[in-house]
Design a protein around this motif. Sequence first.
Motif, PDB file in Angstrom:
ATOM      1  N   ILE A 191       1.005  -1.116   0.108  1.00  0.00           N
ATOM      2  CA  ILE A 191       0.033  -0.239  -0.086  1.00  0.00           C
ATOM      3  C   ILE A 191       1.003   1.313  -0.090  1.00  0.00           C
ATOM      4  CG2 ILE A 191      -1.731   1.260   1.540  1.00  0.00           C
ATOM      5  CD1 ILE A 191      -2.804  -1.467   2.539  1.00  0.00           C
ATOM      6  N   THR A 192       0.667   2.537  -0.718  1.00  0.00           N
ATOM      7  CA  THR A 192       1.149   3.684  -0.666  1.00  0.00           C
ATOM      8  C   THR A 192       0.481   4.587   0.421  1.00  0.00           C
ATOM      9  OG1 THR A 192       2.295   3.409  -2.814  1.00  0.00           O
ATOM     10  CG2 THR A 192       1.960   5.599  -1.925  1.00  0.00           C
ATOM     11  N   LEU A 193       1.124   5.181   1.120  1.00  0.00           N
ATOM     12  CA  LEU A 193       0.296   6.009   1.775  1.00  0.00           C
ATOM     13  C   LEU A 193       0.834   7.562   1.201  1.00  0.00           C
ATOM     14  CD1 LEU A 193      -0.885   7.859   4.642  1.00  0.00           C
ATOM     15  CD2 LEU A 193       1.633   7.547   5.477  1.00  0.00           C
ATOM     16  N   ILE A 194      -0.115   8.247   0.878  1.00  0.00           N
ATOM     17  CA  ILE A 194       0.152   9.651   0.048  1.00  0.00           C
ATOM     18  C   ILE A 194      -0.425  10.855   1.216  1.00  0.00           C
ATOM     19  CG2 ILE A 194      -0.695  11.209  -1.455  1.00  0.00           C
ATOM     20  CD1 ILE A 194      -0.990   8.950  -3.458  1.00  0.00           C
ATOM     21  N   VAL A 195       0.572  11.759   1.349  1.00  0.00           N
ATOM     22  CA  VAL A 195       0.296  13.072   2.069  1.00  0.00           C
ATOM     23  C   VAL A 195       0.861  14.241   1.090  1.00  0.00           C
ATOM     24  CG1 VAL A 195       0.529  14.203   4.174  1.00  0.00           C
ATOM     25  CG2 VAL A 195       0.951  12.004   4.234  1.00  0.00           C
ATOM     26  N   ILE A 196      -0.089  15.275   0.860  1.00  0.00           N
ATOM     27  CA  ILE A 196       0.240  16.222   0.364  1.00  0.00           C
ATOM     28  C   ILE A 196       0.399  17.513   1.264  1.00  0.00           C
ATOM     29  CG2 ILE A 196      -0.868  15.473  -1.989  1.00  0.00           C
ATOM     30  CD1 ILE A 196      -3.322  17.558  -1.225  1.00  0.00           C
ATOM     31  N   THR A 197       1.647  18.263   0.890  1.00  0.00           N
ATOM     32  CA  THR A 197       2.076  19.087   2.021  1.00  0.00           C
ATOM     33  C   THR A 197       2.567  20.521   1.143  1.00  0.00           C
ATOM     34  OG1 THR A 197       4.443  18.141   1.400  1.00  0.00           O
ATOM     35  CG2 THR A 197       2.968  17.073   3.425  1.00  0.00           C
TER      36      THR A 197
ATOM     37  N   VAL B  28       9.878  11.845  -1.545  1.00  0.00           N
ATOM     38  CA  VAL B  28       9.435  13.450  -1.791  1.00  0.00           C
ATOM     39  C   VAL B  28       9.495  13.673  -3.246  1.00  0.00           C
ATOM     40  CG1 VAL B  28       9.686  15.722  -1.117  1.00  0.00           C
ATOM     41  CG2 VAL B  28      10.032  14.035   0.500  1.00  0.00           C
ATOM     42  N   VAL B  29       8.179  14.100  -3.651  1.00  0.00           N
ATOM     43  CA  VAL B  29       8.114  14.524  -5.115  1.00  0.00           C
ATOM     44  C   VAL B  29       7.595  15.841  -4.989  1.00  0.00           C
ATOM     45  CG1 VAL B  29       6.836  14.312  -7.031  1.00  0.00           C
ATOM     46  CG2 VAL B  29       7.682  12.226  -5.948  1.00  0.00           C
ATOM     47  N   VAL B  30       8.187  17.024  -5.610  1.00  0.00           N
ATOM     48  CA  VAL B  30       7.885  18.203  -5.602  1.00  0.00           C
ATOM     49  C   VAL B  30       7.048  18.502  -6.869  1.00  0.00           C
ATOM     50  CG1 VAL B  30       8.815  20.450  -5.752  1.00  0.00           C
ATOM     51  CG2 VAL B  30      10.021  18.667  -4.360  1.00  0.00           C
ATOM     52  N   GLN B  31       5.948  19.100  -6.676  1.00  0.00           N
ATOM     53  CA  GLN B  31       4.955  19.524  -7.594  1.00  0.00           C
ATOM     54  C   GLN B  31       4.132  20.745  -7.202  1.00  0.00           C
ATOM     55  OE1 GLN B  31       3.949  18.567 -10.733  1.00  0.00           O
ATOM     56  NE2 GLN B  31       2.647  20.257 -10.787  1.00  0.00           N
ATOM     57  N   ASP B  32       4.422  21.862  -8.462  1.00  0.00           N
ATOM     58  CA  ASP B  32       3.710  23.013  -7.960  1.00  0.00           C
ATOM     59  C   ASP B  32       2.250  22.642  -7.786  1.00  0.00           C
ATOM     60  OD1 ASP B  32       5.910  24.526  -8.268  1.00  0.00           O
ATOM     61  OD2 ASP B  32       5.436  24.925 -10.377  1.00  0.00           O
ATOM     62  N   TRP B  33       1.457  23.587  -7.058  1.00  0.00           N
ATOM     63  CA  TRP B  33       0.166  23.524  -6.656  1.00  0.00           C
ATOM     64  C   TRP B  33      -0.655  23.395  -7.764  1.00  0.00           C
ATOM     65  CZ3 TRP B  33      -2.131  21.242  -2.775  1.00  0.00           C
ATOM     66  CH2 TRP B  33      -3.510  21.370  -2.604  1.00  0.00           C
ATOM     67  N   LEU B  34      -1.482  22.429  -7.792  1.00  0.00           N
ATOM     68  CA  LEU B  34      -2.682  22.174  -9.091  1.00  0.00           C
ATOM     69  C   LEU B  34      -3.873  22.437  -8.643  1.00  0.00           C
ATOM     70  CD1 LEU B  34      -0.906  18.869 -10.247  1.00  0.00           C
ATOM     71  CD2 LEU B  34      -0.601  21.326 -11.092  1.00  0.00           C
TER      72      LEU B  34
ATOM     73  N   GLY C  26      -7.916  18.739  -5.936  1.00  0.00           N
ATOM     74  CA  GLY C  26      -8.279  17.585  -6.783  1.00  0.00           C
ATOM     75  C   GLY C  26      -7.222  16.946  -7.806  1.00  0.00           C
ATOM     76  N   PRO C  27      -6.828  17.945  -8.499  1.00  0.00           N
ATOM     77  CA  PRO C  27      -5.570  17.613  -9.456  1.00  0.00           C
ATOM     78  C   PRO C  27      -4.330  16.977  -8.784  1.00  0.00           C
ATOM     79  CG  PRO C  27      -6.821  19.298 -10.228  1.00  0.00           C
ATOM     80  CD  PRO C  27      -7.458  19.035  -8.897  1.00  0.00           C
ATOM     81  N   GLN C  28      -3.903  17.810  -7.549  1.00  0.00           N
ATOM     82  CA  GLN C  28      -2.763  17.373  -6.873  1.00  0.00           C
ATOM     83  C   GLN C  28      -2.891  16.002  -6.315  1.00  0.00           C
ATOM     84  OE1 GLN C  28      -0.544  19.879  -6.803  1.00  0.00           O
ATOM     85  NE2 GLN C  28       0.974  19.297  -5.325  1.00  0.00           N
ATOM     86  N   ARG C  29      -3.985  15.555  -5.772  1.00  0.00           N
ATOM     87  CA  ARG C  29      -4.277  14.338  -5.304  1.00  0.00           C
ATOM     88  C   ARG C  29      -4.192  13.080  -6.509  1.00  0.00           C
ATOM     89  NH1 ARG C  29      -5.446  14.334   0.040  1.00  0.00           N
ATOM     90  NH2 ARG C  29      -6.778  16.019   0.913  1.00  0.00           N
ATOM     91  N   ASN C  30      -4.685  13.431  -7.540  1.00  0.00           N
ATOM     92  CA  ASN C  30      -4.553  12.618  -8.739  1.00  0.00           C
ATOM     93  C   ASN C  30      -3.097  12.891  -9.226  1.00  0.00           C
ATOM     94  OD1 ASN C  30      -7.379  11.622  -8.792  1.00  0.00           O
ATOM     95  ND2 ASN C  30      -7.774  13.730 -10.091  1.00  0.00           N
TER      96      ASN C  30
ATOM     97  N   SER D  39      -0.752   9.011  -9.238  1.00  0.00           N
ATOM     98  CA  SER D  39       0.081   8.398 -10.429  1.00  0.00           C
ATOM     99  C   SER D  39       1.451   8.236 -10.021  1.00  0.00           C
ATOM    100  CB  SER D  39       0.105   9.401 -11.854  1.00  0.00           C
ATOM    101  OG  SER D  39       0.563  10.683 -11.331  1.00  0.00           O
ATOM    102  N   HIS D  40       1.905   8.627  -9.052  1.00  0.00           N
ATOM    103  CA  HIS D  40       3.309   8.309  -8.482  1.00  0.00           C
ATOM    104  C   HIS D  40       3.613   7.423  -7.360  1.00  0.00           C
ATOM    105  CE1 HIS D  40       5.622  11.709 -10.619  1.00  0.00           C
ATOM    106  NE2 HIS D  40       4.538  12.136 -10.680  1.00  0.00           N
ATOM    107  N   ALA D  41       2.219   6.735  -6.912  1.00  0.00           N
ATOM    108  CA  ALA D  41       2.270   5.702  -5.841  1.00  0.00           C
ATOM    109  C   ALA D  41       2.816   4.502  -6.561  1.00  0.00           C
ATOM    110  CB  ALA D  41       0.875   5.369  -5.542  1.00  0.00           C
ATOM    111  N   ARG D  42       3.401   3.655  -5.640  1.00  0.00           N
ATOM    112  CA  ARG D  42       4.082   2.214  -6.186  1.00  0.00           C
ATOM    113  C   ARG D  42       3.426   1.341  -6.143  1.00  0.00           C
ATOM    114  NH1 ARG D  42      10.008   3.432  -3.155  1.00  0.00           N
ATOM    115  NH2 ARG D  42      11.164   4.710  -4.626  1.00  0.00           N
ATOM    116  N   HIS D  43       2.030   1.500  -5.450  1.00  0.00           N
ATOM    117  CA  HIS D  43       1.285   0.221  -5.492  1.00  0.00           C
ATOM    118  C   HIS D  43      -0.199   1.072  -5.792  1.00  0.00           C
ATOM    119  CE1 HIS D  43       4.323  -1.832  -3.257  1.00  0.00           C
ATOM    120  NE2 HIS D  43       4.478  -0.889  -2.573  1.00  0.00           N
TER     121      HIS D  43
END
Length: 274
Positions: free
Chosen positions: A9-15, A57-63, A66-70, A74-78
């Motif tokens: 399972i991948t745990l995702i946290v946007i920060t 850690v993956v860096v992504q400008d704010w989208l 909803g788009p940020q979570r999507n 896409s970058h989850a390993r599971h």
Amino acid sequence: MSIPEQLPITLIVITRNEAATLAQCLDSVPFVADKLVVDCGSTDATCEIAAAHGARVVVQDWLGFGPQRNFATSHARHDWILTLDADEQLTPELAAELYARLPALMRSDTAGAILRRKTLYMGKPMRWYRPMKAERIARLYHRQRARWTDARVHEALRFSGPVATFDQPFIHHHNPTLVHKHLKILRYTELKTYDWLERGKPAPLWSCPFIFIAIFLKDYFLRLAFLDGARGYVVAQIAATQAVYRRLRYFELQQNPHSRELAHKLLRQHGIEP
């Protein structure tokens, strides 16, 4: 909690600038094989704390939410994903329940699961106010059977299959002060009004007094905020005020589109990404 083996399972946290709470969030989920933090430009130690507590850690400008979570999905390993906000954490009871039930759930055709969120407000649990006592919220999903809506704020997870429910709650540490809460209101209002502008949503100013009364009464009485005493009054008052301010700001953007740029500049001066 004893973990014989981690689950795929991948745990995702946007920060963004979540150094104060991120460590306890990540550490509360010991059973996942992959932890992913998607950061949109923190200026504090968020990224360093994430790495120190076992997260990529993956860096992504704010989208937008909803788009940020999507993007993060896409970058989850599971394929199976658990998502938390940085100011949330699993209780030991929920961590144990998830670890016990997830293997069977992951072998099924289940699309995801509903968790229960318990909120600490002004440092104490809310005992009666329904949205903060045991809010039902979608936070676990298979990425081929669910997707986040593209809303800038108040995004939702849409499932295409059966949904399970877990009993034990996770904890939400609400904004530490009312100052933090009002800064968050400013940000969320900007995002919501931009969605309204794109859809051409009507929001007549004459409705504001009625909106205030309706929201206050709904939260204070129907959602049982009054049973939480003075803190319940504060919650209902802020909810009603926020609903009115959102309409006032929407009206301003319609009258003066240039105010969007001015607001962005001011919010960024306070470390808020609209």
